[in-house]
Write a protein that holds these residues in place. Structure first.
Motif: not given
Lengths: 261, 250
Positions: A68, A200, A203-204, A213, A217
């Motif tokens: 990240s 984040v 990534e989510y 992220g 999830s």
């Protein structure tokens, strides 16, 4: 003559006082867990604290965090550099301002997350889409604050530069850039915060690859509240650390502004 | 043939367009300032005295008549003219020595020579020990001293002073008036002071130019023949001051 330059964010007692609320929440959490709430939704404090070290899923936090941060660094660098350049050109040249200004102000009305469908369509679900998304989030605060900073350098200072027959380059380096620096610093700080949130978020929302992220999830999907909480705490701590670090750097660079600002 | 530091104003006029209509702020200014002279211009606000200074420093282009420095017509700023504004206009992000040094930024003076000139001029204005201070750490009087050092560091032929002491408290002002006289004697530079303080003009200047407004014109030029150091309480001083105040009232 006054002594050591004062810092904008004095550490020490303020941090200690600021720690009161989180500590109280932690206590409340521990108390709540001893009997009140469904164990699946609220995990014990001590378990959460150990998850990143002992849990086979939880230890993915570390490579995820590294991924990240690397992703954020890449997106931030691209977005902030582009924003700085465009902000400088718009702040220095009226032509550039007229050329880019209207488009920029229209485009920035688009909510950042509304870009995701477009970006995934163009770049897929992988790394490029995420980095572009992060760059975009860092770009806007940087452009706007850089331009604003240059625009608000007092005309009186430009006159001094003219009287001293400074060249355009000297004017930029000795007068306009330092004069705009407080505003540019705000731009950098906002860009960093936005870039971290965007990392984040990306990534989510674009699920491929590692990252905090992604961890979040997945934790949610597998109903691992301990991992979700660890993820959320990590986000907060990293954001706090980034903000604090750059606050220090800028406090030093802007010490000429003096105390009590 | 002219000596360095002589300023010649010949039928100088300035007209601005305000709402499409011409507004004359200066009209027929004829004035010759001798090398090494200390000349003061007094006048009510709106008499164009600051505009005149802006024309001479070269911040305001486009005027009628001629402004000649050592025989050359002035177009735009130049380092042979220095200026001190009413607000000190030091750059807040530079220390005192950097603020003085920026006066030499556009020159090709070697670095060692620059350092020497900066040190000398900080000494000259009595700011030794404050080289590393930022403007926010200075009092109003000290900041104005630094601004004077910046104006002089290029060794200009003429220093323009646009109400430089106007924003200071009266004690500091009186003190800095003496400092100005000392610096003027020491540096042997032509000084042109714009002020609304008649006493200041009489105390400092060789000649006082009285201007009147709408449009800005010269009403009268008075030589001040009192020996220095001048005594503000002396009857002769009061008489000259009264004469000027009468001129301003008419």
């Amino acid at each position: 003559m006054p002594a050591a330059p004062p810092f904008l964010h004095a550490p020490g007692p303020r941090i200690r006082r600021g720690a009161v609320l989180p500590a109280a929440l932690l206590l409340a959490w521990a108390a709540a867990h001893s009997g009140l709430v469904n164990g699946h939704l609220l995990v014990p404090v001590e378990k959460v604290a150990l998850v990143p070290f002992l849990d086979p899923q939880g230890i993915h936090l570390w490579p995820g965090l590294a991924a990240s941060l690397a992703r954020m660094a890449a997106g931030f660098t691209i977005g902030a550099a582009a924003g700085l350049l465009l902000g400088l050109s718009m702040g220095l040249s009226r032509t550039a301002d007229r050329l880019f200004g209207p488009t920029l102000h229209a485009v920035r009305q688009i909510a950042l997350y509304a870009w995701i469908p477009l970006l995934t369509a163009w770049f897929g679900n992988g790394e490029p889409a995420k980095v572009v998304f992060i760059a975009l989030s860092a770009f806007f605060p940087m452009v706007l604050n850089t331009q604003e900073g240059l625009r608000t350098v007092p005309a009186a200072y430009r006159e001094v530069a003219r009287v001293l027959t400074l060249s355009r380059w000297q004017l930029l380096r000795r007068v306009l850039l330092p004069g705009a620096m407080p505003s540019i610093a705000i731009g950098v700080q906002l860009a960093l915060i936005y870039a971290w949130l965007a990392t984040v978020g990306a990534e989510y929302a674009m699920g491929l690859g590692r990252g905090v992220g992604t961890l979040l999830s997945e934790g949610r999907e597998h109903f691992r509240m301990d991992i979700v909480i660890v993820g959320v705490l990590t986000l907060a701590l990293v954001g706090f650390a980034i903000n604090a670090a750059f606050g220090r750097i800028f406090a030093r660079a802007l010490r000429w502004r003096g105390p009590a600002r | 043939m002219t000596t360095p530091g002589s300023l010649d104003l010949r039928a100088v006029g300035k007209t601005y367009a305000v709402d499409g209509r011409p507004l004359t702020v200066l009209q027929d200014i004829d004035l010759r300032i001798e090398p090494g002279e200390f000349l003061a211009i007094v006048g009510a606000s709106g008499c164009g005295k600051s505009t005149l200074l802006r024309l001479i420093i070269g911040l305001d282009d486009g005027y009628d008549g001629d402004i000649l420095l050592d025989g050359h017509r002035i177009t735009g700023p130049g380092l042979e003219r220095g200026i001190v504004f009413q607000e000190h206009r030091l750059f807040p992000w530079l220390t005192v020595e950097e603020n003085v040094g920026i006066g030499l930024e556009a020159t090709s003076v070697p670095a060692a020579e620059k350092r020497r000139a900066i040190r000398e001029h900080i000494d000259l204005v009595g700011l030794s020990g404050f080289e590393k201070a930022y403007p926010y750490q200075l009092s109003g009087g000290m900041a104005q001293r630094a601004a004077i050092a910046r104006g002089l560091v290029n060794r200009p032929e003429i220093l323009l002073l646009d109400e430089p002491l106007g924003a200071l408290d009266s004690l500091t002002r009186v003190h800095l008036q003496d400092e100005l006289l000392r610096i003027w004697t020491q540096e042997n530079v032509t000084m042109l002071l714009v002020t609304h303080d008649v006493e200041e003009a009489v105390y400092l200047a060789d000649r006082v130019v009285v201007m009147e407004p709408r449009p800005g014109r010269i009403r009268r030029i008075l030589p001040i023949d009192l020996p220095r150091p001048r005594n503000r309480a002396a009857p002769a001083f009061a008489a000259v001051k009264e004469t000027i105040i009468q001129e301003l009232r008419r």
